[in-house]
Write a protein that holds these residues in place. Structure first.
Motif, PDB file in Angstrom:
ATOM      1  N   THR A  53      36.636  30.072  37.161  1.00 40.64           N
ATOM      2  CA  THR A  53      36.133  31.064  36.210  1.00 40.64           C
ATOM      3  C   THR A  53      35.282  32.106  36.918  1.00 40.64           C
ATOM      4  O   THR A  53      35.407  33.318  36.665  1.00 40.64           O
ATOM      5  CB  THR A  53      35.306  30.373  35.116  1.00 40.64           C
ATOM      6  OG1 THR A  53      36.135  29.430  34.422  1.00 40.64           O
ATOM      7  CG2 THR A  53      34.763  31.384  34.119  1.00 40.64           C
ATOM      8  N   ARG A  54      34.419  31.668  37.813  1.00 45.94           N
ATOM      9  CA  ARG A  54      33.599  32.615  38.577  1.00 45.94           C
ATOM     10  C   ARG A  54      34.470  33.512  39.435  1.00 45.94           C
ATOM     11  O   ARG A  54      34.232  34.715  39.538  1.00 45.94           O
ATOM     12  CB  ARG A  54      32.597  31.859  39.448  1.00 45.94           C
ATOM     13  CG  ARG A  54      31.493  31.154  38.683  1.00 45.94           C
ATOM     14  CD  ARG A  54      30.599  30.355  39.610  1.00 45.94           C
ATOM     15  NE  ARG A  54      29.936  31.223  40.568  1.00 45.94           N
ATOM     16  CZ  ARG A  54      29.264  30.773  41.624  1.00 45.94           C
ATOM     17  NH1 ARG A  54      29.183  29.470  41.850  1.00 45.94           N
ATOM     18  NH2 ARG A  54      28.673  31.614  42.452  1.00 45.94           N
ATOM     19  N   ASP A  89      37.642  34.274  38.885  1.00 45.48           N
ATOM     20  CA  ASP A  89      38.371  35.189  37.997  1.00 45.48           C
ATOM     21  C   ASP A  89      37.545  36.438  37.733  1.00 45.48           C
ATOM     22  O   ASP A  89      38.039  37.576  37.814  1.00 45.48           O
ATOM     23  CB  ASP A  89      38.677  34.497  36.659  1.00 45.48           C
ATOM     24  CG  ASP A  89      39.725  33.399  36.784  1.00 45.48           C
ATOM     25  OD1 ASP A  89      40.437  33.389  37.812  1.00 45.48           O
ATOM     26  OD2 ASP A  89      39.820  32.565  35.866  1.00 45.48           O
ATOM     27  N   HIS A  90      36.269  36.212  37.409  1.00 46.89           N
ATOM     28  CA  HIS A  90      35.386  37.350  37.117  1.00 46.89           C
ATOM     29  C   HIS A  90      35.225  38.229  38.353  1.00 46.89           C
ATOM     30  O   HIS A  90      35.276  39.464  38.255  1.00 46.89           O
ATOM     31  CB  HIS A  90      34.027  36.834  36.656  1.00 46.89           C
ATOM     32  CG  HIS A  90      33.016  37.920  36.428  1.00 46.89           C
ATOM     33  ND1 HIS A  90      33.067  38.793  35.362  1.00 46.89           N
ATOM     34  CD2 HIS A  90      31.930  38.289  37.168  1.00 46.89           C
ATOM     35  CE1 HIS A  90      32.067  39.651  35.448  1.00 46.89           C
ATOM     36  NE2 HIS A  90      31.356  39.368  36.518  1.00 46.89           N
ATOM     37  N   THR A 117      36.257  42.273  38.920  1.00 44.91           N
ATOM     38  CA  THR A 117      35.147  43.232  38.993  1.00 44.91           C
ATOM     39  C   THR A 117      34.769  43.621  40.422  1.00 44.91           C
ATOM     40  O   THR A 117      33.877  44.441  40.611  1.00 44.91           O
ATOM     41  CB  THR A 117      33.899  42.652  38.309  1.00 44.91           C
ATOM     42  OG1 THR A 117      33.494  41.441  38.975  1.00 44.91           O
ATOM     43  CG2 THR A 117      34.158  42.361  36.845  1.00 44.91           C
TER      44      THR A 117
END
Length: 219
Positions: free
Chosen positions: A204-205, A207-208, A212
């Motif tokens: 999840t980290r 992915d972010h 970005t």
């Protein structure tokens, strides 16, 4: 009687520390054992001190001590596998960056009796030392470069260290196991694929970050 606290006065001169050393910890006896290299890394001559959990923590950098204390508590209570990247302060007050990797120590029946592993000094990497390692460990590097770079990337990601530090870790394992670096890298890359990816919070980290990262300032 052996000392159990950080030396304050003159004592035997410790040898220049090597970049890797081993340790063992027995659960039943709550007893640590350091190799001469780990003793030297902390500033002690061979046999000058008997390592204890208190002594280990006394040498940790104050900013890292809390996290290391939590890790050591897990090791002392269960002998669980672990890894820790942190700073230590030797008897001369010098700060050293280390990667400590430990695995379970088992008896003949497969029961966990403690933990055993290595300290790796990742404080710095000298160009000449790196070239010596290259010359000794990876003849024909051009053909193996891609695998070695992939292996370095995996080590960097897992331990949060630089490319130079990751290369040192691979060189250490190559020399410790008498395995050609390109062969070690190939096996590591293949085995990492069996992990099936990172745990959900890490994914999840990432992915972010992937979505970005273009907004970040230039490194």
């Amino acid at each position: 009687m052996r000392k159990e606290s950080v030396s304050q006065g003159p004592g035997p001169i410790a040898p220049a520390p090597r970049r890797t050393g081993s340790f063992r910890f027995w659960l039943a006896e709550q007893r640590w054992e350091w190799s001469d290299e780990v003793s030297a890394l902390h500033g002690y001559a061979p046999g000058e001190v008997e390592p204890t959990t208190e002594l280990l923590l006394a040498h940790k950098h104050p900013e890292d001590r809390g996290g290391v204390a939590d890790t050591l508590a897990m090791v002392v209570s269960a002998g669980a596998p672990f890894s820790s990247r942190h700073r230590i302060i030797d008897t001369a007050g010098e700060v050293r960056h280390v990667l400590v990797v430990g695995d379970q120590m088992l008896d003949a029946t497969g029961a966990v009796t403690g933990t055993t592993g290595y300290y790796i000094d990742i404080t710095d990497t000298l160009g000449e030392e790196r070239q010596d390692a290259l010359d000794a460990a990876i003849p024909g590097m051009v053909a193996a470069r891609e695998l070695i770079e992939q292996a370095k990337g995996a080590v960097m990601m897992i331990y949060g260290i630089s490319a130079e530090q990751a290369f040192r870790v691979l060189i250490w394992r190559s020399q410790e196991t008498n395995t050609k670096l390109r062969d070690l890298a190939a096996k590591l890359v293949a085995a990492v694929g069996e992990f099936g990816g990172a745990e959900t919070p890490t994914r999840t980290r990432f992915d972010h970050l992937l979505l970005t990262v273009h907004e970040r300032p230039e490194p």
